[in-house]
Design a protein around this motif. Structure first.
Motif, short mmCIF file in Angstrom:
data_model
loop_
_atom_site.label_atom_id
_atom_site.label_comp_id
_atom_site.label_asym_id
_atom_site.label_seq_id
_atom_site.Cartn_x
_atom_site.Cartn_y
_atom_site.Cartn_z
N LEU A 118 66.67 -14.76 -2.29
CA LEU A 118 67.03 -16.06 -2.84
C LEU A 118 65.85 -16.72 -3.53
O LEU A 118 65.98 -17.29 -4.61
CB LEU A 118 67.55 -16.96 -1.71
N VAL A 119 64.68 -16.66 -2.88
CA VAL A 119 63.48 -17.26 -3.47
C VAL A 119 63.13 -16.58 -4.78
O VAL A 119 62.89 -17.23 -5.81
CB VAL A 119 62.29 -17.18 -2.49
N THR A 120 63.12 -15.24 -4.74
CA THR A 120 62.79 -14.49 -5.95
C THR A 120 63.81 -14.75 -7.05
O THR A 120 63.46 -14.96 -8.22
CB THR A 120 62.73 -12.98 -5.65
N GLY A 121 65.10 -14.76 -6.68
CA GLY A 121 66.14 -14.99 -7.67
C GLY A 121 66.10 -16.39 -8.25
O GLY A 121 66.22 -16.59 -9.45
N GLY A 122 65.91 -17.39 -7.37
CA GLY A 122 65.86 -18.78 -7.84
C GLY A 122 64.66 -19.06 -8.71
O GLY A 122 64.79 -19.60 -9.83
N VAL A 123 63.47 -18.71 -8.22
CA VAL A 123 62.25 -18.94 -9.00
C VAL A 123 62.26 -18.06 -10.24
O VAL A 123 61.83 -18.47 -11.32
CB VAL A 123 61.00 -18.67 -8.14
N GLY A 124 62.76 -16.81 -10.07
CA GLY A 124 62.81 -15.90 -11.21
C GLY A 124 63.66 -16.43 -12.35
O GLY A 124 63.32 -16.25 -13.52
N SER A 125 64.77 -17.10 -12.01
CA SER A 125 65.62 -17.67 -13.06
C SER A 125 64.87 -18.74 -13.85
O SER A 125 64.99 -18.81 -15.08
CB SER A 125 66.89 -18.26 -12.43
N LEU A 126 64.12 -19.57 -13.14
CA LEU A 126 63.34 -20.61 -13.81
C LEU A 126 62.23 -20.01 -14.69
O LEU A 126 62.01 -20.44 -15.82
CB LEU A 126 62.72 -21.55 -12.77
N LEU A 127 61.54 -19.00 -14.13
CA LEU A 127 60.48 -18.35 -14.89
C LEU A 127 61.02 -17.66 -16.14
O LEU A 127 60.39 -17.69 -17.21
CB LEU A 127 59.75 -17.33 -14.01
N LEU A 128 62.20 -17.04 -15.99
CA LEU A 128 62.81 -16.33 -17.13
C LEU A 128 63.10 -17.29 -18.27
O LEU A 128 62.85 -16.97 -19.44
CB LEU A 128 64.09 -15.65 -16.66
N ASP A 129 63.61 -18.47 -17.94
CA ASP A 129 63.95 -19.45 -18.97
C ASP A 129 62.71 -20.01 -19.66
O ASP A 129 62.72 -20.26 -20.86
CB ASP A 129 64.76 -20.60 -18.36
N ARG A 130 61.63 -20.19 -18.89
CA ARG A 130 60.45 -20.88 -19.43
C ARG A 130 59.39 -19.94 -19.99
O ARG A 130 58.75 -20.25 -20.99
CB ARG A 130 59.82 -21.75 -18.35
N TYR A 131 59.19 -18.80 -19.32
CA TYR A 131 58.04 -17.97 -19.68
C TYR A 131 58.40 -16.54 -20.07
O TYR A 131 57.50 -15.74 -20.37
CB TYR A 131 57.04 -17.92 -18.50
N GLY A 132 59.68 -16.19 -20.05
CA GLY A 132 60.08 -14.85 -20.47
C GLY A 132 60.18 -13.86 -19.32
O GLY A 132 59.79 -14.14 -18.19
N TRP A 133 60.76 -12.69 -19.61
CA TRP A 133 61.05 -11.71 -18.58
C TRP A 133 59.80 -11.16 -17.90
O TRP A 133 59.84 -10.76 -16.73
CB TRP A 133 61.88 -10.57 -19.15
N GLN A 134 58.66 -11.13 -18.62
CA GLN A 134 57.44 -10.59 -18.02
C GLN A 134 57.02 -11.37 -16.78
O GLN A 134 56.55 -10.80 -15.79
CB GLN A 134 56.29 -10.61 -19.04
N SER A 135 57.21 -12.70 -16.81
CA SER A 135 56.78 -13.54 -15.70
C SER A 135 57.54 -13.22 -14.42
O SER A 135 57.01 -13.37 -13.31
CB SER A 135 56.96 -15.02 -16.05
N VAL A 136 58.78 -12.77 -14.54
CA VAL A 136 59.58 -12.41 -13.36
C VAL A 136 58.95 -11.22 -12.65
O VAL A 136 58.86 -11.19 -11.41
CB VAL A 136 61.04 -12.11 -13.75
N PHE A 137 58.51 -10.23 -13.40
CA PHE A 137 57.86 -9.06 -12.81
C PHE A 137 56.53 -9.44 -12.17
O PHE A 137 56.19 -8.96 -11.09
CB PHE A 137 57.65 -7.98 -13.88
N TYR A 138 55.75 -10.31 -12.85
CA TYR A 138 54.47 -10.74 -12.27
C TYR A 138 54.68 -11.47 -10.95
O TYR A 138 53.98 -11.23 -9.96
CB TYR A 138 53.73 -11.66 -13.25
#
Length: 386
Positions: A118-138
């Motif tokens: 849940l944490v990864t998915g929730g924060v990942g969604s925000l990061l994806l919108d703001r900083y792009g897909w690379q930030s989700v992997f980081y």
């Protein structure tokens, strides 16, 4: 990512499915290694490797022009590394946790994994919108490395980890119990029952995991994605903890272990299948979310049923046996997801998908109710605990 590299839907499907093929291949290996060198060591080493690989995936994708090959290989390797986690965990709990405490411990670990998702998915969604897909992997890779360091720092010694690395490098046994009693295990109906139940449980879970978002998006196009993507998994956390507490409490009160395990499976496979069936027979968004939450939440009762029953049956090689069962479950899940898509396309109705989930769940339940046992089967006949 697919837009960056100009991938087609077919190519996206290749990358997404590649993880599961890697995940299937190391279940048995992970369990056997956990039985030999200790599950905690296997978990830390694999988590460190997949965390590093995840964090460096965006950099690897930029090397050369073969983006599809690089990303597919990366996902396969990630699946190989993550495939050892649950078998090694099963081995660890079977060796370190008493029978009357196993259900809650396993459920608590499962709840922790869901919190992480849940944490990864929730924060990942925000990061994806703001900083792009690379930030989700980081973020995901960094979080995994931080967790692995915490486990190593507070739960393991440097000497123990170096010994495990040396054993892996040399391929030498470190325990007297290195042989798995294959014939003895697979002559027992109780072993086949728990393997089939685990297969059905994993298959129904994968089908719901992969198809629920599409079901809600197509059936209720005006609904908010965060509701149906988050609420069922939020319900699953307390449900899993409750199942563990209830199971251990009943055993401590004197109820037979196998009776409690079967009760958990009536909830985890039987009742969850009924709620999945209800999803195909309602046109209300609120009811659909409630049914989906109930089905996903009740599936966590499997942790207190078949998952710990494997430890009841063969504590000396529980990791290996769980690896066999989970490999079958992962492969069945891939087939189930494809079959579900075929049924939806042929019938033009989502009802057929949920009928499939219910049927698979009840097949596993019937097998476990008929043949499930809790007596040890990894001992020679002269030493079996009857």
């Amino acid at each position: 990512m697919s837009q960056d590299f100009g991938w087609s839907k077919k190519e996206v499907g290749v990358v997404l499915s590649s993880f599961f093929w890697g995940y299937c291949l190391t279940q048995v290996v992970g369990g056997h290694l956990g039985d030999r060198i200790g599950g905690e060591k296997v978990i830390v080493l694999s988590a460190s490797a997949w965390g590093l690989l995840t964090a460096t995936t965006p950099l690897l994708a930029r090397l050369g022009g073969a983006h599809l090959l690089v990303l597919t290989s990366s996902r396969v390797l990630t699946g190989l590394l993550q495939g050892v986690y649950f078998p090694a965990l099963t081995s660890l709990l079977s060796q370190k946790v008493r029978e009357r405490e196993r259900a809650f411990t396993y459920s608590a670990v499962g709840a922790g994994s869901q919190v992480g998702t849940l944490v990864t998915g929730g924060v990942g969604s925000l990061l994806l919108d703001r900083y792009g897909w690379q930030s989700v992997f980081y973020f995901s890779g960094g979080l995994t490395l931080l967790w692995a360091y915490y486990v190593y720092r507070y739960l393991l010694s440097e000497k123990a980890l170096l010994t495990a690395l040396s054993v892996l490098a040399q391929g030498l046994p470190v325990a007297h119990r290195t042989r798995v009693p294959w014939r003895r295990l697979f002559r027992k109906p109780s072993v086949w029952a728990v393997v089939l139940a685990q297969l059905c449980s994993a298959c129904s879970f994968f089908v719901l995991l992969c198809w629920l978002p599409a079901f809600f998006s197509e059936t209720f196009p005006g609904s908010k994605g965060w509701v149906f993507n988050v609420v069922p998994w939020l319900v699953a956390i307390p449900a899993g903890l409750l199942s563990g507490l209830l199971s251990d409490h009943l055993i401590s009160r004197g109820y037979r272990t196998i009776t409690v395990r079967k009760l958990m499976q009536v909830m985890g496979l039987g009742l969850s299948g009924v709620f999945a069936l209800c999803l195909g027979h309602t046109s209300s968004f609120c009811k659909s979310v409630a049914f989906a939450s109930a089905s996903i939440g009740l599936q966590t009762f499997n942790h207190s049923g078949i998952s710990v029953n494997i430890q009841d049956l063969a504590p000396s090689c529980a990791g290996f046996l769980f690896g066999v069962a989970n490999t079958a479950g992962a492969l069945a899940g891939v087939v189930g997801v494809c079959l579900g898509g075929y049924l939806i396309e042929v019938t033009g109705s989502w009802t057929s998908l949920f009928h499939l989930v219910a049927a698979i769940s009840h097949v596993g339940l019937c097998a476990f109710l008929l043949f499930g046992q809790a007596q040890r089967v990894d001992l020679s006949p002269a030493h079996e605990d009857l």
